[in-house]
Enzyme design. Structure first.
Site, short mmCIF file in Angstrom:
data_model
loop_
_atom_site.label_atom_id
_atom_site.label_comp_id
_atom_site.label_asym_id
_atom_site.label_seq_id
_atom_site.Cartn_x
_atom_site.Cartn_y
_atom_site.Cartn_z
N GLU A 364 0.84 -1.22 0.00
CA GLU A 364 0.00 0.00 0.00
C GLU A 364 0.87 1.26 0.00
OE1 GLU A 364 -3.71 0.14 1.01
OE2 GLU A 364 -4.04 -2.00 1.37
P1 TGC Z 1 0.34 11.87 -9.56
O1 TGC Z 1 0.87 12.41 -10.85
O2 TGC Z 1 0.55 12.59 -8.30
O3 TGC Z 1 -1.25 11.61 -9.71
C1 TGC Z 1 -1.82 10.89 -10.78
C2 TGC Z 1 -3.30 11.12 -10.69
O4 TGC Z 1 -3.82 10.61 -9.46
C3 TGC Z 1 -4.32 11.68 -8.65
N1 TGC Z 1 -3.88 11.44 -7.27
C4 TGC Z 1 -4.70 11.13 -6.29
N2 TGC Z 1 -6.02 11.01 -6.25
C5 TGC Z 1 -6.57 10.69 -5.07
N3 TGC Z 1 -5.85 10.46 -3.97
C6 TGC Z 1 -4.52 10.56 -3.97
N4 TGC Z 1 -3.82 10.31 -2.85
C7 TGC Z 1 -3.87 10.91 -5.17
N5 TGC Z 1 -2.58 11.10 -5.53
C8 TGC Z 1 -2.61 11.44 -6.82
C9 TGC Z 1 -3.73 12.95 -9.23
O5 TGC Z 1 -4.55 14.06 -8.97
C10 TGC Z 1 -3.68 12.59 -10.68
O6 TGC Z 1 -4.98 12.70 -11.22
P2 TGC Z 1 -5.20 13.34 -12.68
O7 TGC Z 1 -6.68 13.32 -12.88
O8 TGC Z 1 -4.61 14.70 -12.60
O9 TGC Z 1 -4.47 12.44 -13.63
O10 TGC Z 1 0.84 10.43 -9.44
P3 TGC Z 1 2.27 9.99 -9.29
O11 TGC Z 1 2.55 9.02 -10.38
O12 TGC Z 1 3.20 11.17 -9.12
O13 TGC Z 1 2.16 9.24 -7.88
C11 TGC Z 1 3.29 8.98 -7.25
C12 TGC Z 1 3.06 8.06 -6.06
C13 TGC Z 1 4.40 7.47 -5.73
C14 TGC Z 1 2.56 8.88 -4.90
C15 TGC Z 1 2.05 6.93 -6.34
O14 TGC Z 1 2.37 6.29 -7.52
C16 TGC Z 1 2.00 5.92 -5.21
O15 TGC Z 1 1.28 6.11 -4.22
N6 TGC Z 1 2.78 4.79 -5.33
C17 TGC Z 1 2.69 3.69 -4.40
C18 TGC Z 1 2.00 2.51 -5.05
C19 TGC Z 1 1.17 1.75 -4.08
O16 TGC Z 1 0.81 2.21 -3.02
N7 TGC Z 1 0.79 0.54 -4.45
C20 TGC Z 1 -0.08 -0.26 -3.64
C21 TGC Z 1 -0.60 -1.45 -4.39
S1 TGC Z 1 -2.01 -2.20 -3.63
C22 TGC Z 1 -1.45 -2.99 -2.29
O17 TGC Z 1 -0.33 -2.89 -1.92
C23 TGC Z 1 -2.44 -3.82 -1.56
S2 TGC Z 1 -1.74 -4.61 -0.20
C24 TGC Z 1 -2.93 -5.68 0.27
C25 TGC Z 1 -3.38 -5.53 1.69
O18 TGC Z 1 -3.55 -4.36 2.18
O19 TGC Z 1 -3.61 -6.55 2.35
P1 FAD Z 2 9.90 -1.31 -5.34
O1 FAD Z 2 9.01 -0.25 -5.86
O2 FAD Z 2 10.84 -1.94 -6.29
O3 FAD Z 2 10.73 -0.69 -4.12
C1 FAD Z 2 11.90 -1.35 -3.59
C2 FAD Z 2 12.53 -0.40 -2.56
O4 FAD Z 2 12.90 0.83 -3.19
C3 FAD Z 2 11.58 -0.02 -1.42
O5 FAD Z 2 12.28 0.06 -0.23
C4 FAD Z 2 11.08 1.34 -1.85
O6 FAD Z 2 10.66 2.14 -0.75
C5 FAD Z 2 12.33 1.92 -2.51
N1 FAD Z 2 11.99 2.99 -3.46
C6 FAD Z 2 11.33 2.88 -4.65
N2 FAD Z 2 11.16 4.08 -5.21
C7 FAD Z 2 11.70 4.98 -4.35
C8 FAD Z 2 11.85 6.40 -4.35
N3 FAD Z 2 11.35 7.17 -5.34
N4 FAD Z 2 12.48 6.99 -3.31
C9 FAD Z 2 12.93 6.22 -2.27
N5 FAD Z 2 12.82 4.89 -2.20
C10 FAD Z 2 12.23 4.28 -3.25
N6 FAD Z 2 -0.17 -4.92 -5.01
C11 FAD Z 2 -1.40 -4.82 -5.60
O7 FAD Z 2 -1.55 -4.15 -6.62
N7 FAD Z 2 -2.48 -5.48 -5.09
C12 FAD Z 2 -2.40 -6.25 -3.99
O8 FAD Z 2 -3.42 -6.82 -3.55
C13 FAD Z 2 -1.12 -6.38 -3.34
N8 FAD Z 2 -0.98 -7.20 -2.25
C14 FAD Z 2 0.27 -7.45 -1.77
C15 FAD Z 2 0.44 -8.45 -0.80
C16 FAD Z 2 1.73 -8.76 -0.36
C17 FAD Z 2 1.89 -9.87 0.65
C18 FAD Z 2 2.86 -8.06 -0.86
C19 FAD Z 2 4.25 -8.36 -0.38
C20 FAD Z 2 2.68 -7.06 -1.80
C21 FAD Z 2 1.41 -6.75 -2.28
N9 FAD Z 2 1.21 -5.82 -3.31
C22 FAD Z 2 -0.02 -5.69 -3.90
C23 FAD Z 2 2.36 -5.15 -3.90
C24 FAD Z 2 2.91 -3.98 -3.06
O9 FAD Z 2 2.03 -2.90 -3.09
C25 FAD Z 2 4.29 -3.61 -3.63
O10 FAD Z 2 5.17 -4.66 -3.26
C26 FAD Z 2 4.77 -2.27 -3.10
O11 FAD Z 2 3.99 -1.22 -3.62
C27 FAD Z 2 6.25 -2.00 -3.43
O12 FAD Z 2 6.54 -2.25 -4.77
P2 FAD Z 2 7.80 -3.20 -5.15
O13 FAD Z 2 7.65 -4.45 -4.38
O14 FAD Z 2 7.85 -3.28 -6.62
O15 FAD Z 2 9.06 -2.43 -4.59
#
Ligand code: TGC
Ligand code: FAD
Length: 384
Positions: A364
């Site tokens: 997340e």
């Molecule tokens: P950016 O250029 O800032 O924004 C792109 C578009 O998104 C809008 N936006 C948001 N909208 C709502 N809430 C927010 N917090 C928003 N942040 C940005 C923004 O307005 C824009 O919209 P539009 O209409 O102008 O196009 O996006 P960026 O590419 O610079 O974002 C950078 C960053 C690093 C913050 C973003 O990519 C990020 O948060 N990365 C982390 C990825 C992540 O969290 N992955 C999670 C995968 S799911 C998961 O892990 C589930 S775990 C399962 C469990 O919980 O058990």
């Molecule tokens: P990377 O992005 O490769 O990052 C590796 C390291 O580099 C990290 O320490 C990170 O903080 C650091 N790093 C990367 N970019 C930067 C930066 N700009 N500045 C400083 N440090 C940086 N994803 C889904 O979509 N749906 C799910 O349901 C889901 N469930 C998950 C369940 C589990 C058990 C796990 C392990 C992961 C899950 N994920 C899911 C994926 C999860 O969200 C990603 O693993 C996470 O977002 C990090 O991406 P990555 O693993 O590719 O690490």
């Protein structure tokens, strides 16, 4: 530590707590040892209606307010983080996105089945080469003459991926960067849709994590969430505001469980002629953890409060997620320390808490990503 809850919220908290202690906690250690899916808990989530708690009442859900949802997730996180992850991905990330962005037809198609838990949802954002930076993801959705799409791509680490009936699948419809990505609702039984179980996780051993591989999966135009291209990253990041609130709650619950376990064990265990809880340095472990549990809870409840009042809660959600996840790792580590050698074997839950907590600073949005989001919000300068 508590703030005042409404009578309804208090009732939710008590009901969930009782159910978690009866159904979720007892098999959790054995499930972890055997990497066994918590099926009794999922059945119970369906029977109690907790599985559809936040879905709008008009679609058969509970229509619960954000703080009630946080209370549910905190208790699930206290009982077993595996069970929590099933619910918050299904409800917060997938159903929540359909509720927020879906057309009336998409809501009608998916939400009633998701409210009962007949269909579970998953969230397909992360790819093998694009995790922290999903705006560059490479899965594709190519538009066809009939208005439908052909989907190709691989998603990795997808919670519920093998058990879900629908995936919120982010894919590139055209152009580079965030604006080129769209969100699709893809039935997991579509021809060409394959899921593979990911094994060997450090923690969260009993919930389902999958790799999803889509090869020429055909969907109709109705699969495009909201009927509009280019909104996929916005859809995902909006969902993640809720996901991060939920993770704050889950980590608060896990840290609370670690604290409860430490208090109980250190009062029973004797060394140097008295309970180890009577040694000052052991009390320090307990006191440090207790303060962090309160901080995590307050930060998380604030997110729910902002959401309830219709204010922007994205920054508060990143703060809560960052703090609570790191605090849960420290709490679980303190719990292992307070148990001595018994914290290192699986007779006690301390080790499971530590392994389950560890992933929360990764998914997340990692802790580094949360700090950059907070820094960007405060300075107006993006470090990405
Ligand atoms: P950016 O250029 O800032 O924004 C792109 C578009 O998104 C809008 N936006 C948001 N909208 C709502 N809430 C927010 N917090 C928003 N942040 C940005 C923004 O307005 C824009 O919209 P539009 O209409 O102008 O196009 O996006 P960026 O590419 O610079 O974002 C950078 C960053 C690093 C913050 C973003 O990519 C990020 O948060 N990365 C982390 C990825 C992540 O969290 N992955 C999670 C995968 S799911 C998961 O892990 C589930 S775990 C399962 C469990 O919980 O058990
Ligand atoms: P990377 O992005 O490769 O990052 C590796 C390291 O580099 C990290 O320490 C990170 O903080 C650091 N790093 C990367 N970019 C930067 C930066 N700009 N500045 C400083 N440090 C940086 N994803 C889904 O979509 N749906 C799910 O349901 C889901 N469930 C998950 C369940 C589990 C058990 C796990 C392990 C992961 C899950 N994920 C899911 C994926 C999860 O969200 C990603 O693993 C996470 O977002 C990090 O991406 P990555 O693993 O590719 O690490």
């Amino acid at each position: 530590m508590d703030l005042t809850l409404s009578p309804e919220q208090d009732a939710v908290r008590k009901a969930v707590k009782e159910w978690v202690d009866d159904v979720v906690v007892p098999p959790s250690l054995q499930n972890d040892r055997e990497e066994r899916f918590p099926q009794e808990a999922l059945d119970g989530l369906r029977e109690t209606g907790f599985i559809g708690m936040t879905i709008s009442e008009e679609y058969g859900g509970g229509g619960a307010d954000p703080l009630s949802y946080v209370l549910l997730i905190e208790e699930l996180g206290r009982g077993d983080a595996n069970v929590r992850s099933i619910v918050s991905v299904h409800l917060g990330l997938c159903a929540g996105s359909i509720d927020r962005w879906g057309t009336p037809e998409q809501k009608q198609q998916w939400l009633p089945q998701m409210a009962t838990g007949e269909v579970l949802g998953c969230f397909g954002l992360t790819e093998p080469d694009f995790g922290s930076n999903p705006a560059d993801l490479q899965s594709t959705a190519v538009k066809q003459a009939d208005g439908g799409y052909v989907l190709n791509g691989t998603k990795i680490f997808i919670t519920n991926g093998n058990i879900a009936g629908v995936t919120l699948f982010m894919a590139r419809t055209g152009g580079s960067g965030a604006r080129g990505v769209s969100a699709f609702l893809v039935p997991n039984d579509s021809p060409g849709f394959e899921s593979r179980k990911i094994k060997g996780k450090l923690g969260l051993r009993s919930c389902d994590t999958a790799e999803l591989i889509l090869r020429d999966v055909k969907v109709g135009p109705e699969a495009l969430l909201g009927g509009e291209e280019g909104k996929g990253i916005r859809v995902a990041l909006t969902a993640l505001n809720d996901g991060r609130m939920s993770l704050g709650a889950s980590c608060t619950g896990l840290a609370q469980a670690a604290l409860d376990s430490m208090v109980s064990y250190t009062k029973d265990r004797h060394q140097f002629g008295k309970p180890i809880a009577g040694h000052q340095l052991v009390q320090e472990l307990i006191a440090d953890t207790a303060v962090e549990v309160d901080c995590a809870r307050l930060l998380t409840w604030r997110v729910a409060d902002l959401k309830t009042r219709g204010e922007d809660y994205s920054l508060a959600a990143s703060k809560a997620k960052y703090y609570a996840s790191e605090a849960s790792v420290r709490a679980a580590n303190n719990c292992v320390q307070a148990h001595g050698g018994y914290g290192y074997i699986d007779e006690y839950p301390a080790g499971k808490y530590l392994r389950d907590a560890r992933v929360t600073t990764l998914y997340e949005g990692t802790s580094q990503i949360q700090k950059l989001i907070i820094g960007r919000a405060l300075t107006g300068i993006s470090a990405f």
